[in-house]
Design a protein around this motif. Sequence first.
Motif, PDB file in Angstrom:
ATOM      1  N   ARG A 116       8.927  -9.220   0.270  1.00 38.74           N
ATOM      2  CA  ARG A 116       7.766  -8.491   0.744  1.00 38.74           C
ATOM      3  C   ARG A 116       8.173  -7.104   1.213  1.00 38.74           C
ATOM      4  NH1 ARG A 116       3.351 -11.312   0.908  1.00 38.74           N
ATOM      5  NH2 ARG A 116       2.296  -9.656   2.037  1.00 38.74           N
ATOM      6  N   SER A 117       7.228  -6.170   1.112  1.00 41.15           N
ATOM      7  CA  SER A 117       7.461  -4.803   1.568  1.00 41.15           C
ATOM      8  C   SER A 117       6.471  -4.462   2.669  1.00 41.15           C
ATOM      9  CB  SER A 117       7.306  -3.822   0.405  1.00 41.15           C
ATOM     10  OG  SER A 117       7.414  -2.480   0.846  1.00 41.15           O
ATOM     11  N   GLN A 118       6.958  -3.747   3.688  1.00 41.55           N
ATOM     12  CA  GLN A 118       6.113  -3.326   4.795  1.00 41.55           C
ATOM     13  C   GLN A 118       5.989  -1.801   4.793  1.00 41.55           C
ATOM     14  OE1 GLN A 118       8.831  -5.643   5.551  1.00 41.55           O
ATOM     15  NE2 GLN A 118       7.290  -7.189   5.032  1.00 41.55           N
ATOM     16  N   ILE A 119       4.752  -1.318   4.766  1.00 46.23           N
ATOM     17  CA  ILE A 119       4.515   0.122   4.790  1.00 46.23           C
ATOM     18  C   ILE A 119       3.521   0.456   5.892  1.00 46.23           C
ATOM     19  CG2 ILE A 119       4.966   0.296   2.311  1.00 46.23           C
ATOM     20  CD1 ILE A 119       1.944   0.716   1.890  1.00 46.23           C
ATOM     21  N   SER A 120       3.625   1.682   6.399  1.00 48.33           N
ATOM     22  CA  SER A 120       2.693   2.173   7.408  1.00 48.33           C
ATOM     23  C   SER A 120       2.065   3.459   6.883  1.00 48.33           C
ATOM     24  CB  SER A 120       3.429   2.442   8.729  1.00 48.33           C
ATOM     25  OG  SER A 120       2.578   3.101   9.653  1.00 48.33           O
ATOM     26  N   LEU A 121       0.754   3.547   6.961  1.00 47.69           N
ATOM     27  CA  LEU A 121       0.028   4.672   6.389  1.00 47.69           C
ATOM     28  C   LEU A 121      -0.650   5.520   7.458  1.00 47.69           C
ATOM     29  CD1 LEU A 121      -1.622   2.905   3.312  1.00 47.69           C
ATOM     30  CD2 LEU A 121       0.548   4.171   3.419  1.00 47.69           C
ATOM     31  N   ALA A 122      -0.796   6.802   7.140  1.00 48.03           N
ATOM     32  CA  ALA A 122      -1.452   7.741   8.046  1.00 48.03           C
ATOM     33  C   ALA A 122      -2.963   7.653   7.911  1.00 48.03           C
ATOM     34  CB  ALA A 122      -0.994   9.164   7.732  1.00 48.03           C
ATOM     35  N   GLY A 123      -3.644   7.980   8.981  1.00 44.04           N
ATOM     36  CA  GLY A 123      -5.080   8.119   8.930  1.00 44.04           C
ATOM     37  C   GLY A 123      -5.450   9.572   8.668  1.00 44.04           C
ATOM     38  N   GLY A 124      -6.691   9.901   8.921  1.00 44.13           N
ATOM     39  CA  GLY A 124      -7.137  11.277   8.740  1.00 44.13           C
ATOM     40  C   GLY A 124      -7.737  11.532   7.377  1.00 44.13           C
ATOM     41  N   SER A 125      -8.138  12.776   7.137  1.00 44.70           N
ATOM     42  CA  SER A 125      -8.864  13.132   5.918  1.00 44.70           C
ATOM     43  C   SER A 125      -7.952  13.395   4.727  1.00 44.70           C
ATOM     44  CB  SER A 125      -9.738  14.365   6.179  1.00 44.70           C
ATOM     45  OG  SER A 125      -8.940  15.443   6.652  1.00 44.70           O
ATOM     46  N   THR A 126      -6.795  14.006   4.951  1.00 47.88           N
ATOM     47  CA  THR A 126      -5.910  14.370   3.839  1.00 47.88           C
ATOM     48  C   THR A 126      -5.455  13.168   3.017  1.00 47.88           C
ATOM     49  OG1 THR A 126      -5.134  16.381   4.942  1.00 47.88           O
ATOM     50  CG2 THR A 126      -3.725  15.479   3.221  1.00 47.88           C
ATOM     51  N   PRO A 127      -5.031  12.045   3.635  1.00 51.18           N
ATOM     52  CA  PRO A 127      -4.473  10.945   2.845  1.00 51.18           C
ATOM     53  C   PRO A 127      -5.481  10.121   2.053  1.00 51.18           C
ATOM     54  CG  PRO A 127      -3.740  10.864   5.145  1.00 51.18           C
ATOM     55  CD  PRO A 127      -4.905  11.782   5.074  1.00 51.18           C
ATOM     56  N   SER A 128      -6.754  10.211   2.349  1.00 55.12           N
ATOM     57  CA  SER A 128      -7.734   9.304   1.765  1.00 55.12           C
ATOM     58  C   SER A 128      -7.702   9.305   0.239  1.00 55.12           C
ATOM     59  CB  SER A 128      -9.137   9.659   2.255  1.00 55.12           C
ATOM     60  OG  SER A 128     -10.102   8.813   1.681  1.00 55.12           O
ATOM     61  N   LEU A 129      -7.675  10.482  -0.369  1.00 54.53           N
ATOM     62  CA  LEU A 129      -7.652  10.574  -1.825  1.00 54.53           C
ATOM     63  C   LEU A 129      -6.348  10.007  -2.373  1.00 54.53           C
ATOM     64  CD1 LEU A 129      -9.103  11.471  -4.379  1.00 54.53           C
ATOM     65  CD2 LEU A 129      -8.118  13.768  -4.067  1.00 54.53           C
ATOM     66  N   THR A 130      -5.245  10.257  -1.681  1.00 50.73           N
ATOM     67  CA  THR A 130      -3.955   9.690  -2.087  1.00 50.73           C
ATOM     68  C   THR A 130      -4.042   8.173  -2.167  1.00 50.73           C
ATOM     69  OG1 THR A 130      -2.703  11.507  -1.077  1.00 50.73           O
ATOM     70  CG2 THR A 130      -1.510   9.454  -1.476  1.00 50.73           C
ATOM     71  N   TYR A 131      -4.662   7.553  -1.169  1.00 51.37           N
ATOM     72  CA  TYR A 131      -4.752   6.093  -1.139  1.00 51.37           C
ATOM     73  C   TYR A 131      -5.678   5.557  -2.227  1.00 51.37           C
ATOM     74  CZ  TYR A 131      -2.748   6.914   3.509  1.00 51.37           C
ATOM     75  OH  TYR A 131      -1.973   7.325   4.556  1.00 51.37           O
ATOM     76  N   SER A 132      -6.686   6.332  -2.592  1.00 53.80           N
ATOM     77  CA  SER A 132      -7.562   5.900  -3.688  1.00 53.80           C
ATOM     78  C   SER A 132      -6.788   5.830  -4.997  1.00 53.80           C
ATOM     79  CB  SER A 132      -8.750   6.860  -3.829  1.00 53.80           C
ATOM     80  OG  SER A 132      -9.618   6.753  -2.717  1.00 53.80           O
ATOM     81  N   PHE A 133      -5.941   6.828  -5.233  1.00 57.03           N
ATOM     82  CA  PHE A 133      -5.083   6.795  -6.421  1.00 57.03           C
ATOM     83  C   PHE A 133      -4.048   5.674  -6.303  1.00 57.03           C
ATOM     84  CE2 PHE A 133      -6.179  11.453  -6.928  1.00 57.03           C
ATOM     85  CZ  PHE A 133      -6.863  11.286  -8.129  1.00 57.03           C
ATOM     86  N   LEU A 134      -3.493   5.512  -5.101  1.00 54.75           N
ATOM     87  CA  LEU A 134      -2.466   4.496  -4.880  1.00 54.75           C
ATOM     88  C   LEU A 134      -3.001   3.099  -5.177  1.00 54.75           C
ATOM     89  CD1 LEU A 134       0.406   3.816  -3.871  1.00 54.75           C
ATOM     90  CD2 LEU A 134      -0.534   3.773  -1.538  1.00 54.75           C
ATOM     91  N   GLY A 135      -4.244   2.845  -4.809  1.00 53.47           N
ATOM     92  CA  GLY A 135      -4.841   1.534  -5.029  1.00 53.47           C
ATOM     93  C   GLY A 135      -4.977   1.158  -6.491  1.00 53.47           C
ATOM     94  N   GLN A 136      -4.855   2.152  -7.376  1.00 52.84           N
ATOM     95  CA  GLN A 136      -4.939   1.894  -8.813  1.00 52.84           C
ATOM     96  C   GLN A 136      -3.571   1.609  -9.434  1.00 52.84           C
ATOM     97  OE1 GLN A 136      -7.246   5.078 -10.740  1.00 52.84           O
ATOM     98  NE2 GLN A 136      -8.233   5.482  -8.779  1.00 52.84           N
ATOM     99  N   GLU A 137      -2.505   1.821  -8.659  1.00 49.79           N
ATOM    100  CA  GLU A 137      -1.158   1.590  -9.171  1.00 49.79           C
ATOM    101  C   GLU A 137      -0.925   0.099  -9.391  1.00 49.79           C
ATOM    102  OE1 GLU A 137       1.263   3.690 -10.009  1.00 49.79           O
ATOM    103  OE2 GLU A 137       0.250   5.563  -9.450  1.00 49.79           O
ATOM    104  N   ARG A 138      -0.343  -0.234 -10.545  1.00 51.79           N
ATOM    105  CA  ARG A 138      -0.125  -1.632 -10.915  1.00 51.79           C
ATOM    106  C   ARG A 138       1.114  -2.177 -10.219  1.00 51.79           C
ATOM    107  NH1 ARG A 138      -4.757  -3.833 -12.911  1.00 51.79           N
ATOM    108  NH2 ARG A 138      -5.933  -2.086 -13.803  1.00 51.79           N
ATOM    109  N   LEU A 139       0.932  -2.585  -8.987  1.00 51.62           N
ATOM    110  CA  LEU A 139       1.993  -3.159  -8.167  1.00 51.62           C
ATOM    111  C   LEU A 139       1.592  -4.581  -7.754  1.00 51.62           C
ATOM    112  CD1 LEU A 139       2.621  -0.152  -5.747  1.00 51.62           C
ATOM    113  CD2 LEU A 139       4.198  -0.931  -7.530  1.00 51.62           C
TER     114      LEU A 139
END
Length: 237
Positions: A36-59
């Motif tokens: 398992r992998s543990q990650i911590s993500l930032a909040g705020g407005s800048t990262p939101s679009l990054t996470y939308s793209f990230l959610g499409q990554e085939r992991l």
Amino acid sequence: MASYKIEQAIDNDDLAKKASQVIAAHIDLALDQKERSQISLAGGSTPSLTYSFLGQERLPWDRVDVFLGDERWVEPNNECSNALMLQRSLLAQFPGSNARFHPVPTTSYSSPNESAESFSNLISKICVGEPPIFDLIVLGLGEDGHTASLFPSSDSLLIKDKYTTIAHGKGKDRITLTAPVLSAARKVIFLVSGASKQIALKRLLDPSESYLRTPAKLVSPISEIQIFADKSALLLV
């Protein structure tokens, strides 16, 4: 002293695409080495679009534990909630929706202090190490130089014996990871977008800058910090 590598992006869209690919690669690498992998993500407005793209990554997202580096002490459905932002981005679509999200417990407790203690206990159970070690921590950079909810000249900057603490910023009580936890991560990535971040980014990269004025300076992992910044944020660098 931290070392930095800057990845330049044309705009926020370009930043989000590039950052999401690198974040996915680090998660993939961690999962090659352990179950398992543990990650911590930032909040705020800048990262939101990054996470939308990230959610499409085939992991294999079902093997990823997702945390937040900080959270406002508000109801989970409050528009100010970082958890709500993640629900609308990374977790809104397959396959990212398969990730195991561990939100910061907020108003289910009677005070921010109790929430911070509960969050600390949760992290300790899931992450190994003292302080707990995340495979990856994604951070933002505020106009005032803050990161997570570590604000300039605040008491939270001096906390070294706890994994989480409380803070107050922009009219909200907050729960945040402390500097020792942020610095223990195997990899740290900053996402910096917009002309309003120019001075803060310049200060972050200045070896003589004080962490009291620019708390992001407290983040000092062993590995090189990767900064994704768009052109407008880099004009003073």
